[in-house]
Design a protein around this motif. Sequence first.
Motif, PDB file in Angstrom:
ATOM      1  N   PHE A 100      61.120  48.176  69.610  1.00 43.20           N
ATOM      2  CA  PHE A 100      60.816  46.983  68.823  1.00 43.20           C
ATOM      3  C   PHE A 100      61.181  47.220  67.368  1.00 43.20           C
ATOM      4  O   PHE A 100      61.098  48.354  66.879  1.00 43.20           O
ATOM      5  N   SER A 101      61.580  46.157  66.719  1.00 46.58           N
ATOM      6  CA  SER A 101      61.921  46.269  65.299  1.00 46.58           C
ATOM      7  C   SER A 101      61.331  45.100  64.542  1.00 46.58           C
ATOM      8  O   SER A 101      61.092  44.035  65.106  1.00 46.58           O
TER       9      SER A 101
ATOM     10  N   PHE B  59      63.404  47.580  60.485  1.00 45.15           N
ATOM     11  CA  PHE B  59      62.898  48.930  60.752  1.00 45.15           C
ATOM     12  C   PHE B  59      62.187  48.950  62.096  1.00 45.15           C
ATOM     13  O   PHE B  59      61.593  47.959  62.523  1.00 45.15           O
ATOM     14  N   ALA B  60      62.298  50.112  62.746  1.00 46.16           N
ATOM     15  CA  ALA B  60      61.687  50.262  64.066  1.00 46.16           C
ATOM     16  C   ALA B  60      60.169  50.279  63.926  1.00 46.16           C
ATOM     17  O   ALA B  60      59.629  50.824  62.963  1.00 46.16           O
TER      18      ALA B  60
ATOM     19  N   ILE C   6      59.567  39.746  64.407  1.00 48.19           N
ATOM     20  CA  ILE C   6      59.559  40.920  65.299  1.00 48.19           C
ATOM     21  C   ILE C   6      60.593  40.701  66.404  1.00 48.19           C
ATOM     22  O   ILE C   6      60.695  39.595  66.957  1.00 48.19           O
ATOM     23  N   PHE C   7      61.326  41.748  66.701  1.00 53.40           N
ATOM     24  CA  PHE C   7      62.360  41.680  67.754  1.00 53.40           C
ATOM     25  C   PHE C   7      62.170  42.800  68.774  1.00 53.40           C
ATOM     26  O   PHE C   7      61.690  43.888  68.435  1.00 53.40           O
ATOM     27  N   ARG C   8      62.613  42.519  69.981  1.00 52.38           N
ATOM     28  CA  ARG C   8      62.830  43.595  70.959  1.00 52.38           C
ATOM     29  C   ARG C   8      64.260  44.051  70.758  1.00 52.38           C
ATOM     30  O   ARG C   8      65.158  43.228  70.608  1.00 52.38           O
ATOM     31  N   THR C   9      64.468  45.340  70.760  1.00 53.67           N
ATOM     32  CA  THR C   9      65.816  45.881  70.558  1.00 53.67           C
ATOM     33  C   THR C   9      66.099  46.882  71.677  1.00 53.67           C
ATOM     34  O   THR C   9      65.173  47.256  72.414  1.00 53.67           O
TER      35      THR C   9
END
Length: 572
Positions: free
Chosen positions: A471-472, A497-498, A464-467
């Motif tokens: 988040f994506s 994907f978001a 999981i990432f913060r974009t």
Amino acid sequence: MEPNSSENASSNIISNGIKNNKMIHENHLYRTSYHFQPQQNWMNDPNGPMYYKGVYHLFYQYNPDGATFGKKMVWGHSVSYDLINWIHLNHPSLQPSHHYDIHGCFSGSTTIIPSNNQPFIFYTGFDETKHQVQNLAMPKNPQDPFLREWIKHPQNPIITAPIGLVEQENFRDPTTAWKGSDGKWRVIVGARNGDIGKAILYHSDDFVNWKLSPNNHEFYVIDGIGMCECPDFFPVLIDGTKHGVDLDYSSVQDSNDVIRHVLKISYQNKQQEYYLVGKYVCDEDKFVAENKITGTSLDLKLDHGEFYASKSFFDYAKKRRVLWGWVKELDTEQDDILKGWAGLQAIPRQVWLHENGKWLMQWPIEKLETLRDSDNQVSIFAHKLVFGSTLQVSGITASQADVEVVFELPELESAEWLDSKEVDPQIVCSDKEYASRSGIIGPFGLLALASKDLTEQTAIFFTIFRTPNGFSCLMCTDLTRSSLRQDVHKTTYATIFAIDSNLKAISLRTLIDGSIIESFGEKGRVCITNRVYPLLATEKDAHLYVFNNGKQNVCISKLNAWSMKRAKFVQQ
Ligand code: DQQ
């Protein structure tokens, strides 16, 4: 995650493995147990799936003469009562015989004429001049539910390439036809002109005489993709259910607010399945897509792995749309010749539109669950996976399994930062040993077809990432350690994907079957299908693990895994 064995040990294993290669081929270690495959030889695209008189039909591109793509491709034909257990019919339904298909009977579709329940095959003939033309075939005996014999139409070829508009040698793969509200039949044929891929639309009053649509024959044109192979065009409902709808435009015209259409194309240059969701204005022969094909991670694809030339059909028995796709081999041609076969079909998937109307959802058809062996099932509940942990899922045959897992996520706020709006997920995941790296929320997921010492493993995982936009979730299948063999294609496959900032859990379902791993992330929103050829992690020596390499704990809130029984395949 680290293998115990040294490089020397690995190379011994490889050379033993290579010595044993012949044995592997003879024992058919890489054959599957519940995926569709003919007894022998080469298979590629699924063709003309349909439901007729209580029977499901699957035709497919088949080379009866060997395990490589052939000079005279035929339409193999199998039938089923449930889409899982199959009867392979001994005779192809179509084989090269006339000037208009003498170099091969290529892909196409079936259409059932509603007024008299008459099925037609629309297929591409590779003709005597190596041009591609469209032909029709009808069942010899429509009363035979197996439709064993097909007669080619005396007027073939029915459609030839429109000169100047498309290349005559790249004009193929007609869709299922449909009738518009004006009573005219319509069909789309894939084509190319240089690098421009085209979906060409035709009209007919009688299904036999076809002409370019007078309204808009260049139905969809996409620059830079090369050939637009195997187009598929179908309606979907925006009603939040899995229900499907058929290509019967007279009944769906008025309800355009609850219907969208999907145009899927097999993007030849990338060998992947791209799709567009949009509105179809039948009277104007216009399709207005709401998304675009941009060549970035924003594009919608049916599958981010090896899954190509897909074809869907409307299953009248269950009122659902079902999708088939070809999964090619990633070993060498020499291997295929030794094995005596090449090519699988993915498990048929039910496909429907997400309730937000933006993307498709896919899930293995329910009937597959009847192969789950309830005597060989494992369940895990509320198990915390701390940083760096690996948990073995024992008690099932891990080389032939169905695994469903839900991971409970920590607060997303702590996720790593991914700096760019547009990332190439495959490049992110290809960063060396990505699954083993320490992240924050992830990488976590499954290690499938793994050897006991983890020398061989296929990691299917999320991070999981913060974009910049929220988040994506990155989902990846990493084949780089899937086999000790050096001669098979081993790369990473990924998508991003978001996700909602309130997302509390994420699900993964993975089907493992000898040499295929099909994964469905986030309830079927994203799919990654691959082929793997382990030397160690085969049959009883294959293992399954769950892992977390993120510093934040994730919790397996629920995991169910089953050994899968064999599907029945008989020859008749
Ligand atoms: N395979 C067929 C073609 C199609 C291609 C030939 C896609 O009709 O365009 O086997 O895999």
